[in-house]
Design a protein around this motif. Structure first.
Motif, PDB file in Angstrom:
ATOM      1  N   GLY A  76       7.581  10.825   7.428  1.00  0.00           N
ATOM      2  CA  GLY A  76       6.249  10.398   7.862  1.00  0.00           C
ATOM      3  C   GLY A  76       5.488   9.627   6.799  1.00  0.00           C
ATOM      4  O   GLY A  76       5.656   9.876   5.594  1.00  0.00           O
ATOM      5  N   PRO A  77       4.615   8.700   7.215  1.00  0.00           N
ATOM      6  CA  PRO A  77       3.879   7.860   6.266  1.00  0.00           C
ATOM      7  C   PRO A  77       2.599   8.510   5.747  1.00  0.00           C
ATOM      8  O   PRO A  77       1.499   7.982   5.925  1.00  0.00           O
ATOM      9  CB  PRO A  77       3.577   6.615   7.099  1.00  0.00           C
ATOM     10  CG  PRO A  77       3.380   7.157   8.492  1.00  0.00           C
ATOM     11  CD  PRO A  77       4.352   8.303   8.618  1.00  0.00           C
ATOM     12  N   ILE A  78       2.712   9.664   5.094  1.00  0.00           N
ATOM     13  CA  ILE A  78       1.528  10.337   4.570  1.00  0.00           C
ATOM     14  C   ILE A  78       0.859   9.484   3.497  1.00  0.00           C
ATOM     15  O   ILE A  78      -0.355   9.317   3.481  1.00  0.00           O
ATOM     16  CB  ILE A  78       1.893  11.726   4.014  1.00  0.00           C
ATOM     17  CG1 ILE A  78       2.486  12.602   5.124  1.00  0.00           C
ATOM     18  CG2 ILE A  78       0.663  12.397   3.404  1.00  0.00           C
ATOM     19  CD1 ILE A  78       1.567  12.825   6.305  1.00  0.00           C
ATOM     20  N   ASP A  79       1.653   8.934   2.596  1.00  0.00           N
ATOM     21  CA  ASP A  79       1.119   8.044   1.562  1.00  0.00           C
ATOM     22  C   ASP A  79       2.112   6.904   1.360  1.00  0.00           C
ATOM     23  O   ASP A  79       3.109   7.039   0.643  1.00  0.00           O
ATOM     24  CB  ASP A  79       0.902   8.798   0.254  1.00  0.00           C
ATOM     25  CG  ASP A  79       0.098   7.975  -0.757  1.00  0.00           C
ATOM     26  OD1 ASP A  79      -0.035   6.748  -0.563  1.00  0.00           O
ATOM     27  OD2 ASP A  79      -0.394   8.567  -1.741  1.00  0.00           O
ATOM     28  N   THR A  80       1.823   5.773   1.985  1.00  0.00           N
ATOM     29  CA  THR A  80       2.771   4.650   1.965  1.00  0.00           C
ATOM     30  C   THR A  80       2.739   3.864   0.660  1.00  0.00           C
ATOM     31  O   THR A  80       3.457   2.875   0.517  1.00  0.00           O
ATOM     32  CB  THR A  80       2.502   3.692   3.143  1.00  0.00           C
ATOM     33  OG1 THR A  80       1.157   3.219   3.064  1.00  0.00           O
ATOM     34  CG2 THR A  80       2.700   4.408   4.474  1.00  0.00           C
TER      35      THR A  80
END
Length: 426
Positions: A205-209
């Motif tokens: 998942g893109p929690i912090d990209t």
């Protein structure tokens, strides 16, 4: 104009697909003289590949009829337990599950594919758990009268689904919904809501990209917000129930994903052709089955897509503590008793290594032994939740995590009871 041009092209391709399929059937007809002749078989295979690649596709069915657990075959029961305009809640169970089987809300991505992309995920988790899954609607079929749907609504839907399932539910988000699932958990935690999940598993998942940015992330930050609004958002034409709705079309998303690995997709179709010529029906059918699902796409509400680009990929609001839900800040520090498991794939080209793991860094008040990280070696984005490594290596870790935090007691600290301790990887 974009959608209308696509509809014209789709109509032409549908006709071409039907013609190619008919010609392939004729060339394969044993009553036709020389049907088994080499050139005829080669031509039939080529036409079949073309027909399959250009065939129209609707929403696939899950089609999970039975499941085998410990050598016993059980009938699977699929029901829709909540109906909402932009997404339903489906429930999967079977008679072999015990009364104490965990209940798991599986949050499917709203990213251009249907929830059936997680068919293999559901099937494996169903062995030991009662599985609920979000079945998001194709926006072009949602009438304008139903209103709009944005990231705030997505979070509200998840909260409503958790409330329907009840206290003691586990939640698992695959890819894009990791952000709203994480936010929903924080919102419920701040309220000390009894339906806050026991565990939250986030996969790719893109929690912090900002961590290990991929081509997808670069695309989102190298263009301004208004570029997306003016170049990839279009209006649903009159021949659909959602006529007039602004959407991010599924066919645009599919084109983007396929262009990222165009060489691989071309090679897959060449191998499909070879398998058909060689009579390797099982291998050919496996490739067809994959692309039947991969090419089945749906439209996203424009407001949800644009808000996600802005909040998640450009401003990184959640890890920076600036995420707002319904006018209120989302405090990740409020999560104190939902155990978090983050899973990433070593070869993931959609969500880079560290993007999901970042969730463990921004939950300062969650005890370290309630955090777990798994890096799956030699696994790409799709392999995190489908395929042999998912079934044999990753799913058992999730099952053990849910078993470890199977209940929430009434202790003053509110922590779940623990079973055999697993090593927390930080």
């Amino acid at each position: 104009m974009l959608y209308k041009a696509y509809e014209i092209q789709r109509s032409l391709m549908n006709a071409s697909s039907a013609w190619a399929s008919m010609m392939a059937d004729m060339l394969n007809d044993p009553r036709l003289p020389f049907s088994a002749y080499g050139p005829n078989q080669t031509m039939a295979s080529a036409l079949d590949v073309f027909a399959h690649a250009t065939a129209p596709r609707g929403k696939p069915a899950f089609g999970i009829r039975t499941i085998q657990v410990d050598g016993q075959v059980h009938a699977v029961h699929e029901t829709t337990v909540v109906h909402r305009p932009f997404g339903d809640l489906k429930r999967f169970t079977h008679d072999g599950l015990g009364a104490d089987a965990p209940r798991l809300l599986l949050v499917a991505p709203m990213s251009g594919h249907y929830a059936t992309l997680l068919r293999g995920t559901v099937e494996r988790l169903l062995e030991r758990a009662e599985v609920y899954i979000t079945d998001w609607a194709d926006a072009k079929y949602v009438p304008l009268a139903e209103g709009h749907f944005n990231l705030d609504d997505y979070i509200d839907y998840l909260i409503g689904f958790l409330e329907h399932i009840g206290p003691g539910t586990h939640m698992m988000a695959v890819c894009q919904p990791s952000v709203p699932a994480f936010a929903a958990t924080a919102v419920l935690a701040a309220q000390k809501h009894p339906c806050r999940p026991l565990t939250l598993t986030m996969m790719g998942g893109p929690i912090d990209t900002r961590e290990s940015p991929t081509a997808v992330n670069d695309h989102a930050v190298t263009k301004p917000y208004v570029w997306f609004k003016h170049n990839v958002i279009t209006t649903v034409p009159e021949n659909y129930p959602g006529a007039g709705r602004q959407v991010y079309p599924g066919f645009v998303q599919l084109t983007s994903f396929m262009s990222m690995n165009l060489g691989s997709h071309m090679m897959s179709h060449y191998k499909l052709f070879q398998h058909m010529v060689q009579g390797a029906e099982e291998s050919a059918e496996a490739t067809k089955t994959f692309y039947d699902e991969y090419r089945s796409v749906c439209d996203l509400p424009a407001e949800f897509y644009l808000q996600t680009v802005d909040v998640v990929f450009q401003r990184h609001a959640l890890p920076q503590g600036e995420f707002i839900h319904r006018g209120q800040p989302v405090d990740l520090g409020a999560i104190t008793d939902t155990a978090i498991l983050c899973i990433e794939g070593e070869r993931d080209d959609i969500s880079g290594i560290g993007q999901t793991r970042a969730a463990l860094k921004v939950t300062p008040n969650l005890p370290a032994d309630m955090k777990q990280y798994l890096l799956a070696p030699e696994v790409g984005h799709y392999g995190i939740f489908n395929g042999s490594r998912w079934r044999k290596t990753i799913a058992p870790v999730i099952e053990a995590w849910m078993a470890r935090y199977a209940t929430r007691d009434n202790a003053a600290d509110g922590k779940p009871r623990r079973g055999n301790k697993l090593a927390a990887v930080s």
